[in-house]
Design a protein around this motif. Structure first.
Motif, PDB file in Angstrom:
ATOM      1  N   THR A  29       0.764  -1.253   0.096  1.00  0.00           N
ATOM      2  CA  THR A  29       0.169   0.047  -0.021  1.00  0.00           C
ATOM      3  C   THR A  29       0.953   1.277   0.030  1.00  0.00           C
ATOM      4  OG1 THR A  29      -0.674  -1.250   2.041  1.00  0.00           O
ATOM      5  CG2 THR A  29      -2.337   0.468   0.905  1.00  0.00           C
ATOM      6  N   PRO A  30       0.710   2.226  -0.915  1.00  0.00           N
ATOM      7  CA  PRO A  30       1.836   3.111  -1.110  1.00  0.00           C
ATOM      8  C   PRO A  30       1.650   4.051  -0.016  1.00  0.00           C
ATOM      9  CG  PRO A  30       0.066   3.481  -2.775  1.00  0.00           C
ATOM     10  CD  PRO A  30      -0.149   1.931  -1.981  1.00  0.00           C
ATOM     11  N   SER A  31       0.426   4.145   0.747  1.00  0.00           N
ATOM     12  CA  SER A  31       0.410   5.286   1.964  1.00  0.00           C
ATOM     13  C   SER A  31       0.825   4.861   3.237  1.00  0.00           C
ATOM     14  CB  SER A  31      -1.197   5.298   1.943  1.00  0.00           C
ATOM     15  OG  SER A  31      -1.815   4.488   2.180  1.00  0.00           O
ATOM     16  N   ARG A  32       1.333   3.379   3.404  1.00  0.00           N
ATOM     17  CA  ARG A  32       1.717   2.898   4.419  1.00  0.00           C
ATOM     18  C   ARG A  32       3.329   2.479   4.314  1.00  0.00           C
ATOM     19  NH1 ARG A  32      -2.779   1.448   8.049  1.00  0.00           N
ATOM     20  NH2 ARG A  32      -1.389   0.099   9.251  1.00  0.00           N
ATOM     21  N   ALA A  33       4.016   3.505   3.823  1.00  0.00           N
ATOM     22  CA  ALA A  33       5.469   3.441   3.591  1.00  0.00           C
ATOM     23  C   ALA A  33       6.187   2.809   4.895  1.00  0.00           C
ATOM     24  CB  ALA A  33       6.064   4.412   3.126  1.00  0.00           C
ATOM     25  N   TRP A  34       5.711   3.084   6.016  1.00  0.00           N
ATOM     26  CA  TRP A  34       6.452   2.773   7.382  1.00  0.00           C
ATOM     27  C   TRP A  34       6.332   1.552   7.641  1.00  0.00           C
ATOM     28  CZ3 TRP A  34       1.567   5.172   7.181  1.00  0.00           C
ATOM     29  CH2 TRP A  34       0.496   4.550   7.498  1.00  0.00           C
ATOM     30  N   GLU A  35       5.391   0.771   6.964  1.00  0.00           N
ATOM     31  CA  GLU A  35       5.606  -0.585   7.150  1.00  0.00           C
ATOM     32  C   GLU A  35       6.482  -1.489   6.438  1.00  0.00           C
ATOM     33  OE1 GLU A  35       1.390  -1.650   6.259  1.00  0.00           O
ATOM     34  OE2 GLU A  35       0.890  -1.300   8.485  1.00  0.00           O
ATOM     35  N   ASN A  36       7.275  -0.730   5.373  1.00  0.00           N
ATOM     36  CA  ASN A  36       8.253  -1.300   4.744  1.00  0.00           C
ATOM     37  C   ASN A  36       9.623  -1.418   5.408  1.00  0.00           C
ATOM     38  OD1 ASN A  36      10.207  -1.936   2.536  1.00  0.00           O
ATOM     39  ND2 ASN A  36       9.266  -0.339   1.242  1.00  0.00           N
ATOM     40  N   LYS A  37       9.784  -2.695   5.626  1.00  0.00           N
ATOM     41  CA  LYS A  37      11.157  -2.983   6.736  1.00  0.00           C
ATOM     42  C   LYS A  37      12.386  -2.644   6.011  1.00  0.00           C
ATOM     43  CE  LYS A  37       9.200  -7.070   8.392  1.00  0.00           C
ATOM     44  NZ  LYS A  37       9.042  -8.478   8.660  1.00  0.00           N
ATOM     45  N   ALA A  38      12.301  -2.465   4.506  1.00  0.00           N
ATOM     46  CA  ALA A  38      13.525  -2.096   3.653  1.00  0.00           C
ATOM     47  C   ALA A  38      14.061  -0.629   3.949  1.00  0.00           C
ATOM     48  CB  ALA A  38      13.377  -2.384   2.208  1.00  0.00           C
ATOM     49  N   LEU A  39      13.020   0.121   4.240  1.00  0.00           N
ATOM     50  CA  LEU A  39      13.288   1.600   4.346  1.00  0.00           C
ATOM     51  C   LEU A  39      14.015   1.836   5.755  1.00  0.00           C
ATOM     52  CD1 LEU A  39       9.933   3.095   3.078  1.00  0.00           C
ATOM     53  CD2 LEU A  39      12.017   2.754   1.903  1.00  0.00           C
ATOM     54  N   PRO A  40      14.919   3.028   5.658  1.00  0.00           N
ATOM     55  CA  PRO A  40      15.389   3.474   6.749  1.00  0.00           C
ATOM     56  C   PRO A  40      14.541   3.705   7.850  1.00  0.00           C
ATOM     57  CG  PRO A  40      16.265   4.768   4.892  1.00  0.00           C
ATOM     58  CD  PRO A  40      15.135   3.772   4.350  1.00  0.00           C
ATOM     59  N   PRO A  41      14.833   3.718   9.091  1.00  0.00           N
ATOM     60  CA  PRO A  41      14.083   4.225  10.246  1.00  0.00           C
ATOM     61  C   PRO A  41      13.458   5.441  10.076  1.00  0.00           C
ATOM     62  CG  PRO A  41      15.800   3.027  11.188  1.00  0.00           C
ATOM     63  CD  PRO A  41      16.324   2.966   9.605  1.00  0.00           C
ATOM     64  N   GLU A  42      14.391   6.286   9.650  1.00  0.00           N
ATOM     65  CA  GLU A  42      14.116   7.938   9.919  1.00  0.00           C
ATOM     66  C   GLU A  42      13.061   8.032   8.664  1.00  0.00           C
ATOM     67  OE1 GLU A  42      17.113   6.549   9.170  1.00  0.00           O
ATOM     68  OE2 GLU A  42      18.201   7.268  11.022  1.00  0.00           O
ATOM     69  N   LEU A  43      13.188   7.409   7.666  1.00  0.00           N
ATOM     70  CA  LEU A  43      12.189   7.645   6.285  1.00  0.00           C
ATOM     71  C   LEU A  43      10.543   7.071   6.854  1.00  0.00           C
ATOM     72  CD1 LEU A  43      13.315   8.992   3.817  1.00  0.00           C
ATOM     73  CD2 LEU A  43      12.490   6.789   2.596  1.00  0.00           C
ATOM     74  N   ARG A  44      10.724   5.749   7.475  1.00  0.00           N
ATOM     75  CA  ARG A  44       9.642   5.081   8.094  1.00  0.00           C
ATOM     76  C   ARG A  44       8.797   5.845   8.921  1.00  0.00           C
ATOM     77  NH1 ARG A  44      11.138  -1.274   9.562  1.00  0.00           N
ATOM     78  NH2 ARG A  44       8.933  -1.109   9.550  1.00  0.00           N
ATOM     79  N   ALA A  45       9.517   6.621   9.930  1.00  0.00           N
ATOM     80  CA  ALA A  45       9.142   7.509  11.046  1.00  0.00           C
ATOM     81  C   ALA A  45       8.288   8.834  10.239  1.00  0.00           C
ATOM     82  CB  ALA A  45      10.105   7.879  11.901  1.00  0.00           C
ATOM     83  N   ASP A  46       8.952   9.407   9.259  1.00  0.00           N
ATOM     84  CA  ASP A  46       8.459  10.360   8.616  1.00  0.00           C
ATOM     85  C   ASP A  46       6.997  10.170   7.897  1.00  0.00           C
ATOM     86  OD1 ASP A  46      10.117  12.280   9.490  1.00  0.00           O
ATOM     87  OD2 ASP A  46      11.661  12.339   7.932  1.00  0.00           O
ATOM     88  N   SER A  47       7.226   8.800   7.288  1.00  0.00           N
ATOM     89  CA  SER A  47       5.804   8.752   6.555  1.00  0.00           C
ATOM     90  C   SER A  47       4.662   8.247   7.547  1.00  0.00           C
ATOM     91  CB  SER A  47       6.059   7.388   5.642  1.00  0.00           C
ATOM     92  OG  SER A  47       6.042   6.218   6.403  1.00  0.00           O
ATOM     93  N   LEU A  48       5.145   7.820   8.590  1.00  0.00           N
ATOM     94  CA  LEU A  48       3.942   7.512   9.704  1.00  0.00           C
ATOM     95  C   LEU A  48       3.560   8.698  10.386  1.00  0.00           C
ATOM     96  CD1 LEU A  48       2.369   5.793  11.613  1.00  0.00           C
ATOM     97  CD2 LEU A  48       4.324   5.128  12.835  1.00  0.00           C
ATOM     98  N   ILE A  49       4.403   9.734  10.646  1.00  0.00           N
ATOM     99  CA  ILE A  49       4.069  10.991  11.181  1.00  0.00           C
ATOM    100  C   ILE A  49       3.027  11.827  10.246  1.00  0.00           C
ATOM    101  CG2 ILE A  49       4.996  13.209  11.974  1.00  0.00           C
ATOM    102  CD1 ILE A  49       7.554  11.651  12.697  1.00  0.00           C
ATOM    103  N   ALA A  50       3.473  11.787   9.156  1.00  0.00           N
ATOM    104  CA  ALA A  50       2.389  12.220   8.136  1.00  0.00           C
ATOM    105  C   ALA A  50       1.094  11.716   8.234  1.00  0.00           C
ATOM    106  CB  ALA A  50       2.967  12.173   6.653  1.00  0.00           C
TER     107      ALA A  50
END
Ligand code: BGC
Length: 704
Positions: A29-50
């Protein structure tokens, strides 16, 4: 690296990350990028905060008090809509705290630190972290890493002692251990939490150089070598500002200088405001929402706190959660699970043995022989073992082996072991007189919340020791204390052993030491003074303070630094501890002998090589200690620990040990430029086996 290369590198990393998001957007799901384990923690955090509402952000920024379940000490509910897991916080300095049952009671951290073995501390952290995880804890409130400034400090037993470098090594190791086992570690208490007297309001008045050179190094190591996920800000004030709303500590130093990217939670009840705390660096209030609930929300709605300030706090919380895998792994266990194992019981004993310091052994009375007739005196020896300190570090012990049982089990059922609890001095003296050796177990009751009134053994314990020594010249004192005590009877007794608070294996460990099954190898991580007044913080202005202020007027002269600077003879010096064998140090080589002056973050520059030989007839271990003396004009204490290694050696064995000197060995903190500098001049490197026994030395020149 040139600026251009750095910019190019950043660009490439950015393109790669965007590419990964695009792939994930197609696959998931494009909107739930924070669930993508391959992404760096900082990016996952930002996508979740949004994706988070203000209410959801605020939910993460405080605990729930009272908690819905009678377990743990802190709780932050998860947010199922977004897949955010709950946080379960539990204490853990010497085992899982907060009344958890079926957990291992480890020795107090001061005992573990006395091993001078960072490897042991890493394992200590691993054992603690593993049991926390089994219990369902995903944030372990451990370790306590403040430097001991005041010997009476009620939480000395929870600490690693008085030296910033030793503390730093131990802190980083324990944190690595905890986090390797699952939970996020929460190192506490930031900063200048050096006394319990008036602890909720006390103001530590301390100069900037001292702050950086003495009190910060363990916290810097926690970030840089331990990669700690969270810090707990302390109750006290530093230079007039509460720790949890102190921009100098939380923003300038922690974020700016130490580059910490995790979160700061308040100690329990240490939050004092909504807006100043939010503006000055507090990410999470504990245990409840007095300030960080409705008040904070109202401040945001009224435009008094911006959303970007809130987002920053939430990012600080989410990044370590992602980094530690809290989102991705199966949840930790449950509070009712049993966390015990035979391996961890054995480890508790190993720490107690490796942490017990032999301080005096006149005429080689120790080790004892099994047929020796032994009298055990004192409640800690039998009726009520003193295995742990009090306060939030308390652990429900699964069992405690008393010294009486440990010694009787070791020496055999037929052995002649007698006991007297010490309440009746005359009766105890009779028991002591009838034995070959009298062993008096003496204790202090140390706890969070109050300092010891003085350094004397409480109650009639000095009198008990003197009564035993008067009738039996083979009297040995075993101390179950969390910190130093005065020993007015030192010349009357044959032996002294500092066993600290030794955990559940108390009696087994002390039997192994007393009978020589384990050859003592521990060293004091703090100085034992000779008298009540010959200590670095003897004036009331320094401790407990006057009008709510503690003057850190001893400045850099904390612990042994003060004894050296004032030529004061300690009773037992920092770094001291005896063995049943003998070691010899020789052939010191320093390479290179000249280094260049530098500013900014220091690097390791000098290697120390030294031979250590076990010249006795028993296997054992020696701790090689390296101290550096700076040129007088640098204004540093006479000498400071900058490297050490615990070296196990079989009888007759020799090894060459190589140690890298701590990067700060040739540096001082320059407050005016706010950086470390290394002034030119001649530095002396001394090597030995305690801060007062340094037979080898060499010179290192720092040149322009
Ligand atoms: C202590 C902390 C502890 C907290 C939760 C406070 O009183 O200072 O070390 O983690 O309580 O129990």
């Amino acid at each position: 690296m040139s600026d251009l290369v750095r910019k190019l590198k950043c660009l490439l990393v950015g393109v790669a990350i965007l590419g990964r998001i695009a792939v994930s957007a197609q696959e998931n799901t494009p909107s739930r990028a924070w669930e993508n384990k391959a992404l760096p923690p900082e990016l996952r955090a930002d996508s979740l905060i949004a994706a988070m509402t203000l209410d959801e952000k605020i939910t993460l920024m405080h605990g729930v008090d009272p908690m819905p379940q009678k377990a743990y000490v802190g709780y932050v509910p998860g947010i199922p809509r977004l897949g955010i897991p709950s946080l379960h916080l539990a204490d853990g300095r010497a085992g899982v705290g907060n009344d958890a049952i079926d957990v291992t009671l480890l020795p107090a951290p001061i005992a573990a630190a006395s091993s001078w073995d960072p490897g042991l501390l890493e394992k200590f952290g691993e054992v603690l972290g593993r049991e926390e995880w089994i219990k369902g804890t995903n944030v372990a409130l451990a370790p306590s890493i403040d430097v001991v400034r005041v010997p009476e400090w009620g939480r000395t037993f929870e600490s690693y002692g008085e030296d910033p470098y030793l503390n730093a090594q131990m802190a980083a190791a324990e944190i690595r251990g905890i986090q390797s086992a699952g939970p996020i570690a929460d190192a506490n208490m930031y900063l200048t939490m050096n006394q319990e007297s008036n602890r909720f309001d006390q103001n530590s008045v301390v100069d900037d150089r001292t702050l950086h050179e003495i009190y910060l190094p363990p916290f810097a190591a926690a970030v840089q070598d331990g990669h700690v996920g969270t810090f707990m800000c302390a109750y006290v004030k530093t230079n007039g500002k509460y720790s949890c709303e102190n921009p100098d500590l939380l923003i300038t130093i922690l974020r700016g200088q130490l580059k910490f990217d995790g979160w700061v939670m308040s100690d329990w009840g240490a939050t004092h405001s909504a807006i100043p705390s939010a503006e000055n660096g507090l990410d999470q209030e504990m245990p409840g929402s007095k300030y960080y609930g409705d008040s904070l929300k109202a401040a945001v709605t009224a435009g008094q706190v911006t959303m970007s300030v809130i987002d920053n706090h939430v990012r600080h919380i989410l990044v370590p959660m992602f980094r530690q895998g809290i989102f991705d792994r199966a949840p930790s266990g449950s509070w009712t699970a049993s966390a015990r194992s035979p391996e961890r019981d054995a480890f508790s004993r190993e720490v107690a043995e490796k942490g017990t310091v032999l301080l005096k052994n006149a005429g080689h009375l120790l080790p004892l022989r099994k047929q020796t007739r032994v009298a055990i005196l004192g409640v800690a020896g039998g009726a009520s073992p003193k295995a742990e300190g009090g306060g939030s570090s308390g652990v429900v012990a699964p069992y405690k082996i008393s010294p009486f049982d440990g010694i009787r089990n070791y020496a055999g059922k037929e052995a002649d072991v007698t006991y007297s609890d010490g309440s009746d001095l005359k009766a105890s003296a009779e028991v002591a007189r009838a034995a070959d050796v009298a062993i008096v177990f003496a204790q202090t009751d140390e706890t969070e919340g109050s300092d010891r009134p003085n350094l004397s053994l409480p109650g009639n314990q000095d009198a008990l020791i003197e009564a035993a020594a008067a009738v039996n010249r083979n009297t040995i004192v075993v101390l179950d204390t969390g910190g130093p005590v005065l020993m007015p009877w030192i010349d009357q007794v044959a032996g002294v052993v500092e066993a600290w608070y030794p955990g559940q294996e108390d009696g087994n460990a002390i039997a192994a030491i007393l009978y020589g099954d384990f050859n003592p190898s521990a060293k004091l991580p703090l100085t034992f003074p000779r008298t009540a007044t010959a200590i670095p913080t003897a004036s009331p202005q320094q401790w407990p303070g006057v009008n709510g202020e503690s003057a850190y007027s001893e400045q850099l002269d904390v612990g042994y630094r003060w004894y050296d600077a004032t030529n004061t003879e300690p009773l037992f010096p920092f770094g001291f501890g005896l063995s049943y064998t003998v070691f010899e140090l020789s052939h010191l080589v320093l390479t290179p002998a000249t280094v260049h002056s530098q500013t900014g973050p220091a690097r390791t520059q000098v290697m120390v090589k030294v031979d250590v030989r076990n010249t006795g007839d028993r296997d054992g271990a020696e701790v090689v200690q390296v101290y550096v003396e700076q040129p007088a004009q640098n204004g540093e204490p006479p000498r400071q620990l900058r490297a050490f290694a615990r070296v196990p050696l079989r009888a007759g064995e020799k090894r060459t040990v190589s140690l890298g000197l701590d990067p700060h060995s040739f540096s001082i903190y320059d407050s005016s430029s706010q950086q470390w500098i290394s002034p030119t001049g001649e530095y002396t490197v001394r090597v030995g086996t305690s801060s007062r026994d340094l037979p080898l030395s060499g010179k290192v020149g720092v040149k322009q």
